[in-house]
Motif scaffolding. Structure first.
Motif, PDB file in Angstrom:
ATOM      1  N   GLU A   1      26.333  28.785  22.698  1.00 12.99           N
ATOM      2  CA  GLU A   1      24.938  29.148  22.926  1.00 12.99           C
ATOM      3  C   GLU A   1      24.655  29.379  24.408  1.00 12.99           C
ATOM      4  OE1 GLU A   1      22.032  27.022  19.974  1.00 12.99           O
ATOM      5  OE2 GLU A   1      23.644  25.605  20.423  1.00 12.99           O
TER       6      GLU A   1
ATOM      7  N   TYR B   1      28.283  24.854  13.940  1.00 15.69           N
ATOM      8  CA  TYR B   1      27.380  25.826  14.570  1.00 15.69           C
ATOM      9  C   TYR B   1      26.662  26.719  13.549  1.00 15.69           C
ATOM     10  CZ  TYR B   1      29.651  24.462  18.919  1.00 15.69           C
ATOM     11  OH  TYR B   1      30.120  23.739  19.986  1.00 15.69           O
TER      12      TYR B   1
ATOM     13  N   LYS C   1      23.451  29.024  14.231  1.00 17.55           N
ATOM     14  CA  LYS C   1      23.138  29.055  15.661  1.00 17.55           C
ATOM     15  C   LYS C   1      23.698  30.338  16.273  1.00 17.55           C
ATOM     16  CE  LYS C   1      23.119  24.022  16.198  1.00 17.55           C
ATOM     17  NZ  LYS C   1      23.716  22.846  16.898  1.00 17.55           N
TER      18      LYS C   1
ATOM     19  N   LEU D   1      25.527  32.369  18.754  1.00 17.81           N
ATOM     20  CA  LEU D   1      26.534  32.128  19.786  1.00 17.81           C
ATOM     21  C   LEU D   1      26.852  33.428  20.511  1.00 17.81           C
ATOM     22  CD1 LEU D   1      29.001  29.845  17.754  1.00 17.81           C
ATOM     23  CD2 LEU D   1      26.917  29.195  18.990  1.00 17.81           C
TER      24      LEU D   1
END
Length: 440
Positions: free
Chosen positions: A301, A334, A337, A339
């Motif tokens: 991130e 993850y 999320k 990335l």
């Protein structure tokens, strides 16, 4: 592209044993089959080495012929062969167990043959498990990298069979990385484990049959911790036909059945040693696992993808190219999320030094984000990192300045000597070294 991603996500979620039909794998499967794996050579020979014997088999879902028939079923139906026991390594005989989960003992519902776990309470077959077995067959698709657990299982099976006086027969298969790349320092005393059982380089440039011959004859089969007496078993290897050391898996014409969930394509096997060591630090970056690109990306991130790309391009690393990538993993740490990072591609495979790819990534990230120290961010994974590397030297030296130049000499120190040693065990002729068929 969206459909392909959904399919790939399903493959990774459902586990082992799915046939990969990506662009390369699908084309490969449709081409003329240039290579015969050991199971087909054995069948062409009328199962001669197994005739009249009670057979044990170590295999998983990747143990198939070129038309995807399981070696379990082939040997069960083979005339004059009595399949009496199956042995389940990581992921199990039929590929139904997720990564790292214990494999249970049970009865195979299709054949009625008992299945003994060698990835659970015991990693080495007990002598009781071997009762009634005359010969032990091993048939699993290898990935050519030391930290993959199947070769460790093979070593322990060979030890158990040596104790019991049982012959081991390895049905050879292609090394998906080819037979020319050797990379990474050999395991040092004190750092042997189930992900580093033998004192060999991280990428060893041998087929599984060749590797079995080498560890058997060179005194390297010393147990999981590398501190037991070496045991030599009676060993035979059924070679492939048509394989050459210059071939990666896509050159073979064989379909690819993933041997574990995160190796869905032949390319995944090449990417595994290129990113998997740093992948031990999951709190640092994601390496494409949980998404459709396992081992093929480096992202987090907090990364500015364009800055990272510019930094990596400035290194002019031979044989590798990069592009920016942004993605949300479908599952895992993850999940959902966003990335940011880079995807990499080996544009000149012969020039690429696979295993250093990940260390250049860390070097670049440290120059851009000096507060992001993968070792400090993952204190509980340091021991596993050292075991995978086969030493603590890499971690201790690299963490001082985060420069690849500080570890490259050490990491490459065994490459040439191991290549020279390995030549005694080459079964395939394209380097003009005589073929060697069996070892007893």
């Amino acid at each position: 592209m969206k459909i392909k991603n959904i399919i790939l996500s399903f493959i990774l979620l459902t586990g082992v044993g799915t046939l990969a039909f990506g662009s390369d794998a699908g084309a490969s499967a449709m081409r003329k089959r240039d290579v015969k794996p050991g199971i087909e050579v054995l069948r062409d020979r009328g199962f001669d080495i197994l005739k009249g014997k009670r057979v044990g088999l170590v295999t998983n879902a990747s143990g198939v012929d070129s038309y995807l028939k399981s070696t379990v079923d082939i040997l069960f139906e083979a005339p004059g062969v009595t399949l009496v026991a199956l042995y389940g390594p990581e992921h199990g005989v039929r590929g139904t167990v997720k990564s790292g989960a214990k494999v249970d003992s049970y009865t195979d519902p299709k054949t009625g043959v008992p299945v003994y776990s060698i990835y659970g309470t015991t990693m080495e077959p007990t002598q009781q498990m071997l009762q009634g077995v005359d010969v032990m067959v091993y048939d699993i698709q290898d990935v050519g990298t030391r930290s993959y657990t199947f070769i460790s299982s093979l070593g322990l099976v060979m030890r158990a069979c040596a104790k019991a006086g049982i012959e081991v027969v390895v049905l050879d298969r292609p090394n998906p990385l080819g037979g020319e790349k050797v990379e990474g320092a050999c395991v040092q005393p004190g750092y042997h484990s189930f992900v580093s059982e033998f004192a060999i380089p991280y990428v060893y440039g041998l087929t599984v049959g060749e590797l079995a011959m080498l560890i058997n004859k060179e005194g390297l089969n010393k147990g999981v911790r590398g501190n037991e007496k070496h045991l030599t078993c009676k060993l035979s290897v059924i070679p492939m036909k048509g394989w050459k050391r210059s071939m990666t898996y896509d050159d073979t014409g064989l379909p690819w059945v993933l041997p574990s969930p995160n190796i869905p394509y032949p390319q995944s096997a090449i990417d595994y040693p290129s990113s998997g060591i740093i992948g031990e630090f999951d709190d640092y970056v994601n390496i494409g696992t949980g998404y459709t690109l396992p081992f093929e990306a480096f992202a987090a991130e907090w990364i500015d993808a364009d800055e990272l790309l510019d930094k990596l391009n400035s290194y002019n690393i031979p044989g590798v190219s990069w592009r920016t990538i942004h993605y949300k993993p479908y599952f895992g740490k993850y999940k959902d999320k966003m990335l940011h990072g880079v995807q990499y591609c080996f544009t000149d495979y012969s020039k690429a030094y696979l295993t250093l790819t990940q260390f250049y990534i860390v070097q670049a990230l440290h120059e851009l984000y000096p507060d992001k120290d993968p070792f400090d961010m993952n204190p509980t994974r340091l021991s596993m990192f050292d075991l995978v590397c086969g030493t603590d030297y890499v971690r201790k030296e690299f963490q001082k300045r985060f420069k690849v130049e500080d570890i490259i000499q050490y990491w490459k120190k065994d490459d040439e000597s191991f290549k020279k040693l390995s030549q005694k065990y080459y079964l395939y002729k394209d380097l003009r070294i005589p073929a060697k068929k069996t070892q007893k």
